[in-house]
Motif scaffolding. Structure first.
Motif, PDB file in Angstrom:
ATOM      1  N   UNK A 136       0.816  -1.213   0.000  1.00 42.98           N
ATOM      2  CA  UNK A 136       0.000   0.000   0.000  1.00 42.98           C
ATOM      3  C   UNK A 136       0.850   1.264   0.000  1.00 42.98           C
ATOM      4  N   UNK A 137       1.907   1.301   0.802  1.00 44.83           N
ATOM      5  CA  UNK A 137       2.714   2.521   0.886  1.00 44.83           C
ATOM      6  C   UNK A 137       3.377   2.883  -0.444  1.00 44.83           C
ATOM      7  N   UNK A 138       3.992   1.934  -1.160  1.00 52.29           N
ATOM      8  CA  UNK A 138       4.503   2.294  -2.497  1.00 52.29           C
ATOM      9  C   UNK A 138       3.398   2.789  -3.430  1.00 52.29           C
ATOM     10  N   UNK A 139       2.211   2.191  -3.344  1.00 51.58           N
ATOM     11  CA  UNK A 139       1.102   2.648  -4.177  1.00 51.58           C
ATOM     12  C   UNK A 139       0.741   4.094  -3.847  1.00 51.58           C
ATOM     13  N   UNK A 140       0.773   4.440  -2.553  1.00 46.97           N
ATOM     14  CA  UNK A 140       0.510   5.831  -2.154  1.00 46.97           C
ATOM     15  C   UNK A 140       1.569   6.765  -2.718  1.00 46.97           C
ATOM     16  N   UNK A 141       2.818   6.353  -2.615  1.00 50.30           N
ATOM     17  CA  UNK A 141       3.916   7.197  -3.109  1.00 50.30           C
ATOM     18  C   UNK A 141       3.772   7.497  -4.586  1.00 50.30           C
ATOM     19  N   UNK A 142       3.260   6.521  -5.340  1.00 53.27           N
ATOM     20  CA  UNK A 142       3.132   6.675  -6.770  1.00 53.27           C
ATOM     21  C   UNK A 142       1.719   7.079  -7.189  1.00 53.27           C
ATOM     22  N   UNK A 143       0.923   7.522  -6.196  1.00 55.94           N
ATOM     23  CA  UNK A 143      -0.409   8.076  -6.444  1.00 55.94           C
ATOM     24  C   UNK A 143      -1.337   7.067  -7.118  1.00 55.94           C
ATOM     25  N   UNK A 144      -1.133   5.806  -6.783  1.00 53.93           N
ATOM     26  CA  UNK A 144      -1.944   4.751  -7.382  1.00 53.93           C
ATOM     27  C   UNK A 144      -2.728   3.967  -6.343  1.00 53.93           C
TER      28      UNK A 144
END
Length: 1004
Positions: free
Chosen positions: A899-907
């Protein structure tokens, strides 16, 4: 005598009117009009039109008429070709004939030592040495008698020639393979324009990568457009003038493989250019995508030779891709023809031009229709070059470029007798030579009972002498009808008997000297036709069996691309990454590529496949925020490389995609490296194994870009000063300040222009694809992921960003993030770090394994990334380390790779958690995903299973079986005496942020 006079006469009168040129002559010469007709021939006008028992009449090097029952003027020499054929001479569309050899510089071409940042080329030319549209092949062309003769012998009459050097290579010339002066054989200047991504002999540092080459070519197009719209009033640029002038020509782009064609087509579509692509012969591996480009191709006939795999250690060095391509390459042209893709064939890449006919016949054997083969070497190249009014077929008004053959041009026994070029005769084989094949009763002095057998081709007969069951192979020399024969006629003889004589049209007669010196007479009286040693097979030859095409064309590729399904996963422990947390005995329905339902006792809809998840764990797919897999190049080496795009160099065939699917990874951000202060634009992909590069990209994703701080960008680890700015950490800051300020001024210039755009005479600003990206950062349309280590520089970049009213999106590596976590939270930046890497260089010496947990507890959204193809296969275990170092909870640890990488990449609206409506990117594990014993059983992307552990076991067996089949086939090839090549060792390359060189495919 009559025959000899005829040959002399033909040679004499075949001097064409083209010889009447502006050059002065020393002496007398013949000026009679050259006109002659060839009758009773099978004339192949083109691949669709064949005239039996027809005539072709030519005058002064031009075809006057073709047909039956033609009337020709008095004084025309009529040539009777009964039983022979006439074809258009061949055209090679991709040649360097007559041009200086391109000699590449030794060493690193300005890279690897002291960089050459600016061009060495003097004059009002382009700023980059690899861009040279002003190069005109007509200026450098010199007739090469030896090479021209070689091409004529193989049936070629003309070629498009260009200098294969640089990214923009200039224009070609269309020339004939005649032996006249250059101004006589030059048929058309500026025939085509040429491009590639290979910088060639340029010693200038930029570009060092394929993505840099793409950017340079794109910028050149924009520069030329600006120049045309008024930029010429601000500077004189001979290169841009030449570039604009050559846009009206056929545009030929050299691609380095089938993915290179797709890459080039993307460039072409951006600028409304339809390229003709010169490939390497692997186009069959991506037929659908290449057909969709609507491009014509230029296809080489240089097939790979078999590998010598007799030694098991050598065999291990040959990849399955290489083995399969060796087997399937001859079928490439046939596959293109079947798919309806237009193409021309070229001899380019052949070390021995004589192999051209061997290989084209092999292509026909593997499925290429003869009509398509003929088109591909005659009419198609002529049409592509827009010279089909001159050559490529045999019609009124066209050049008299044709060949006379004994048979079907593609027949193994065919002989090319003559090649007429611009109406001039070139004799390849004497078509008037007598056919002496047959069985003869041979008498040598008093020795009788001998048989002379003459077989083989009419122009290359094979001789043998038999006495009862004993056979001898004589040495025979022939000059027309005169023969000398040396042979033993008895096993007891220690030396050869020497015979000399002549052929009288039916039999042989002459005199000889026996072993003992005695002079004798000999004769060979014709008895019957030669007997064939092998019986002809009247059945149609079968196309050789070859393996299956797989997607991608490498180990673990699939014969069919995986398809989206409706999947119901029952009774799993589901890690939702939502407020429900980890829920046991739960069902998840995947439908139409989305998560359709999450709950208990969900009923399977019609057509759904049910998967038992009892005792297993279902998570969303791992998202690797920092990856360099599936890329052909990582770094472009200059202070600012914002113009380059990782999406331009995606390698969808990279085996690491499959390996990481096996580790539960479903998405990755493919980052530029850390050689530059401002690196290139990221590519965010899903690991859809088998898809083409464009289909890996996550559509609609925000744009990201790589920045870098520290030792790499200031060349801190380079023992030899590079001379490239910056050399200090202070200089790095100034690069940012300068670039952002330039971008603001650039944006203002465009705003001012747009306000005046309707006024005549206003010159637009020059479009700069580098500054366009920086403007997007300032306008919060593109976001920064920054390579970072030291706290002072972390603070510096946040202050620079704030001074320009935007935020840094993510600090990656961020090894000293624990020191400035409070400032990072206040700035609003994310952190993507390693779990426990440290001390691998000086600026990492204060890294600690508690870093991720500390930043997360302060409130910074934190991710664990790989920056390493091997680590990415076990990111689940890297996340688990945060539980050991810092006491992070299981759920929060798992979010660090999902989830955190997805947040970082606005996805995170699409990815990162198991929630209705999000993409169906999930992984079914056999154990708790944070356990070292956990292994993905199924990795699913948008409802498509891209990795299945059970199928993987079968795939490994299939790979081993296929390798063995191909090795046995290569060994059999070797036993026939065919040429083989030694395998070359591979170096396993570790790809990280500071990797500079171009990437190569590899598989183990």
């Amino acid at each position: 005598m009559r025959k000899l006079l005829t040959c002399i006469l033909i040679t004499f009168i075949s001097i064409p009117v083209f010889s009447q040129v502006t050059f002065q002559r020393n002496g007398v010469y013949d000026e009679r009009p050259a006109q002659y007709a060839f009758k009773n021939a099978t004339i192949v006008v083109d691949a669709q039109t064949v005239l039996d028992n027809a005539m072709i009449y030519i005058k002064n090097g031009v075809i006057e008429s073709v047909g039956k029952d033609l009337q020709v003027p008095a004084g025309t020499f009529v040539y009777d070709l009964k039983g022979k054929r006439i074809y258009p001479s061949l055209i090679d569309i991709y040649s360097d004939y007559g041009l200086p050899e391109v000699v590449r510089p030794a060493g690193g071409r300005g890279f690897g030592g002291q960089p050459q940042l600016e061009t060495n080329k003097k004059g009002a030319f382009d700023w980059n040495q690899a861009v040279k549209p002003e190069v005109d092949a007509t200026n450098d062309f010199k007739v090469n008698a030896t090479k021209a003769e070689e091409m004529r012998k193989n049936g070629f009459g003309s070629a498009a020639i260009h200098s294969a050097d640089g990214i923009v290579r200039g224009t070609s010339a269309f020339v004939s393979f005649g032996d006249g002066r250059e101004n006589e054989v030059l048929l058309k200047g500026k025939a085509s324009a040429h491009y590639s991504l290979d910088k060639g002999t340029s010693t200038q540092t930029y570009p060092v990568s394929a993505m840099g080459s793409v950017a340079l070519l794109r910028q050149t197009y924009y520069d030329a457009e600006w120049y045309k719209k008024g930029g010429s009033s601000q500077e004189r640029n001979l290169s841009l003038e030449a570039f604009n002038a050559m846009q009206a020509l056929p545009q030929i782009y050299e691609a380095n493989d089938k993915l290179g064609i797709l890459r080039g087509d993307k460039i072409g579509k951006e600028f409304g250019v339809q390229y003709i692509f010169k490939g390497i012969g692997d186009e069959y591996q991506r037929l659908d995508e290449i057909k969709a480009t609507n491009s014509s191709l230029i296809v080489p006939l240089a097939f790979p030779t078999a590998y010598d795999v007799e030694d098991p250690f050598d065999a291990a060095m040959v990849s399955l891709t290489e083995m399969k391509h060796w087997e399937m390459a001859p079928a490439n042209a046939g596959a293109l023809a079947k798919a309806g893709i237009n193409f021309a064939l070229t001899s380019a890449g052949l070390r021995n031009k004589a192999d051209f006919w061997t290989n084209i016949r092999k292509a026909i054997e593997y499925g290429l229709p003869e009509s398509k083969a003929l088109e591909a070497i005659t009419s198609t190249p002529a049409k592509l070059l827009k010279v089909d009014n001159l050559v490529g077929s045999l019609k009124k008004g066209m050049l008299a470029n044709f060949i006379i053959t004994s048979d079907n041009i593609f027949s193994k026994d065919n002989v090319i007798y003559e090649n007429w070029i611009q109406g001039k005769r070139y004799i390849i084989s004497d078509m008037n030579i007598a056919d002496i094949r047959g069985v003869y009763d041979l008498t040598v002095g008093e020795k009788t009972g001998l048989k002379l057998n003459i077989t083989g081709k009419a122009d290359k007969p094979e001789y043998s002498i038999a006495l009862d069951s004993t056979k001898f192979t004589p040495k025979v020399t022939r000059m027309g009808d005169l023969f000398t024969i040396s042979s033993k006629f008895d096993k007891k003889e220690s030396n050869d008997t020497r015979l000399s004589g002549y052929y009288d049209g039916k039999s042989f007669k002459g005199e000889g000297v026996l072993v003992d010196g005695k002079q004798i007479k000999w004769s060979a009286i014709y008895k019957e036709a030669a007997k064939e040693t092998t019986k002809k097979d009247s059945t149609k030859a079968k196309t050789p069996e070859i393996g299956k095409i797989v997607f991608p064309f490498t180990a673990f590729g699939n014969e069919e691309k995986p398809k989206q399904e409706t999947l119901l996963i029952k009774n799993a422990t589901v890690w939702t990454n939502e407020k429900d947390g980890i829920v046991a005995n739960t069902d998840v329905l995947l439908q139409n590529g989305k998560i359709a339902k999450v709950g208990k006792n969900i009923e399977a809809p019609a057509g759904a496949k049910t998967i038992d998840g009892t005792g297993k764990h279902l998570t969303n797919g791992i998202f690797d925020e920092h990856s360099h897999i599936a890329l052909l190049s990582i770094n472009e080496v200059q202070s600012v490389s914002a113009e380059v795009r990782q999406e331009d160099v995606i390698n969808s065939e990279d085996i690491n995609i499959y390996r990481q699917l096996a580790g539960g990874v479903t998405s990755s951000q493919l980052l530029h490296g850390s050689a530059d202060c401002i690196g290139g634009q990221s590519a965010i992909i899903k690991l859809k194994w088998g898809e083409n590069p464009n289909n890996l990209l996550i559509k609609g994703a925000d744009g990201f870009i790589k920045f870098a701080l520290g030792e790499n960008v200031k060349n801190g680890n380079n023992p030899t000063p590079s001379g490239r700015y910056p050399q200090t950490r202070m200089g790095v800051e100034q690069v940012y300040m300068d670039e952002f300020q330039r971008a603001k001024e650039y944006e203002k210039a465009w705003k001012d222009y747009n306000a005046l755009a309707n006024k005549t005479g206003v010159v637009p600003p020059r479009k700069d694809i580098e500054l366009d990206v920086i403007v997007d950062i300032l306008n919060k349309k593109r976001f920064i992921t920054c390579h970072s280590y030291v706290q002072s520089e972390i603070n510096m970049l946040m202050k620079v960003a704030e001074s320009y009213n935007f935020n840094v999106n993510t600090f990656t590596h961020i090894m000293e993030g624990y020191k400035v976590a409070d400032k990072m939270k206040a700035h609003g930046v994310h952190a993507s770090t390693f779990s426990d890497w440290w001390a691998y260089k000086m600026e990492v010496k204060e890294a600690i394994p508690y870093n991720a947990s500390i930043m997360a507890k302060v409130g910074v959204t934190t991710a664990i990334n790989s920056d390493d193809a091997e680590m990415a296969r076990r990111l689940n275990q890297e996340a688990a380390k945060t539980i050991l170092y810092g006491g992070t909870s299981e759920e929060d640890a798992w979010k660090m790779v999902t989830l955190n990488p997805a947040k970082m990449l606005h996805l995170d609206n699409r990815l990162g958690s198991i929630k209705v409506g999000k993409d169906a990117d999930v992984v079914l594990w056999n154990n708790n995903p944070l356990s070292i014993y956990a292994r993905p059983e199924k990795t699913i992307i948008e409802g498509t299973v891209y990795f299945d552990s059970e199928k993987d076991e079968l795939a490994q067996q299939s790979v081993a079986k296929e390798r063995n089949r191909l090795m046995l086939k290569m060994l059999a090839e070797k036993t026939t005496g065919a040429a083989t090549q030694r395998p070359t060792p591979r170096r396993n390359q570790r790809i990280e942020c500071d990797t500079i060189m171009e990437m190569l495919d590899s598989e183990k």
